[in-house]
Write an enzyme that holds these catalytic residues in place. Sequence first.
Site, PDB file in Angstrom:
ATOM      1  N   ASP A  82       0.829  -1.212   0.000  1.00 54.22           N
ATOM      2  CA  ASP A  82       0.000   0.000   0.000  1.00 54.22           C
ATOM      3  C   ASP A  82       0.866   1.267   0.000  1.00 54.22           C
ATOM      4  OD1 ASP A  82      -2.347   1.414   0.019  1.00 54.22           O
ATOM      5  OD2 ASP A  82      -2.697   1.207   2.169  1.00 54.22           O
ATOM      6  N   ASN A 103     -10.588  -2.680  -6.753  1.00 50.03           N
ATOM      7  CA  ASN A 103      -9.793  -1.633  -7.416  1.00 50.03           C
ATOM      8  C   ASN A 103     -10.377  -1.190  -8.761  1.00 50.03           C
ATOM      9  OD1 ASN A 103      -6.556  -2.842  -6.206  1.00 50.03           O
ATOM     10  ND2 ASN A 103      -7.860  -1.219  -5.399  1.00 50.03           N
TER      11      ASN A 103
END
Length: 228
Positions: free
Chosen positions: A14, A62
Site C-alpha cells: 500500500d 480496485n
Amino acid sequence: MTLGIPNHIAIIMDGNGRWAKSKGMPRTYGHKAGADTLRKILTYCGELGVKYLTVYAFSTENWKRAKEEVDALMFLFKTYLKNEKKTLMKNNVRFIVSGRKDGVSKDLLKEIQNLEEETKNNTGITLNIAFNYGSRAEIVDAINKIIENNEKNITEEIVEKYLYNHLPDPELLIRTSGEMRISNFLLWQIAYSEIYVTETHWPDFDKDELMKAIESYKKRDRRFGGVK
Ligand code: FPP
C-alpha cells in the site's frame, strides 16, 4: 527461542498513491515505482530462503478507481509479465496468479497463463500475485465449486482444496503505509499469521524494512490458540 525465517510472506503493497503525491507526481508514477520495489523484494526474499511471496497487486474493488489508473495498472502488469520472464527463469522463480478471470482482458490472461506454464517447474521461491483478487470472492467461488462437485461432510481441508491456490498459510503478513486493516486479502489463509504494519510507503520499502519486519516476526510467540 526465536523463530526462523518465514516460509511464506504475504504483503499488502500500500501507499503508492500517497508516495507519488508527496513528490507532486501522478498516482501511476507511484505504481511504477511499486513494481520496481516488488522486483527487489522478491530477490531479497529468494536470497533469505523465503519459499513463497504473495503480494496484493489488484483487488476486486480496485475496478472502482478512475479508468486511467485501472488502465495504467493493467498496462504495468502486462509489461511486468513480458519483461520479467528472463529474470524469473534465471532466478528459478515459480510464478502464479490468484484471482478471478472476469473483467481481465484475454490478452493479459494469455500472458499470465504463458508465464505460469513457463515457470511451473522452477524450484526456487514462488511468487504468487493476487490480481483481480478478493478474499470473499475466493471463498464464494470455493463454495460454488464445492456445491457443483457435490462434496459432503465439509471440512477445512475440503474448503482449502477449492481455494485458488494451495500454498502453506503465510506466517507473516506485512502491510505498508500504516493502515491497520486487511482489505479483503487472504481472509482464510491469515487466520494465524503474524501481522506487521509499517508507516513506510511501498515504493520506499527496502531490504532494511524487510529485515525489520522479519526480526519483529522472529520475536513473536506463536501459540495458535493454545497455551505455553
Ligand atoms: C496500493 O497503493 C497499491 C495498489 C492498488 C497497486 C499495487 C501495485 C503495484 C505495487 C505495482 C504493480 C504490480 C505488479 C505486479 C507489476 P494505493 O494506490 O492504494 O496507494 P494509496 O493508498 O497511497 O492511494
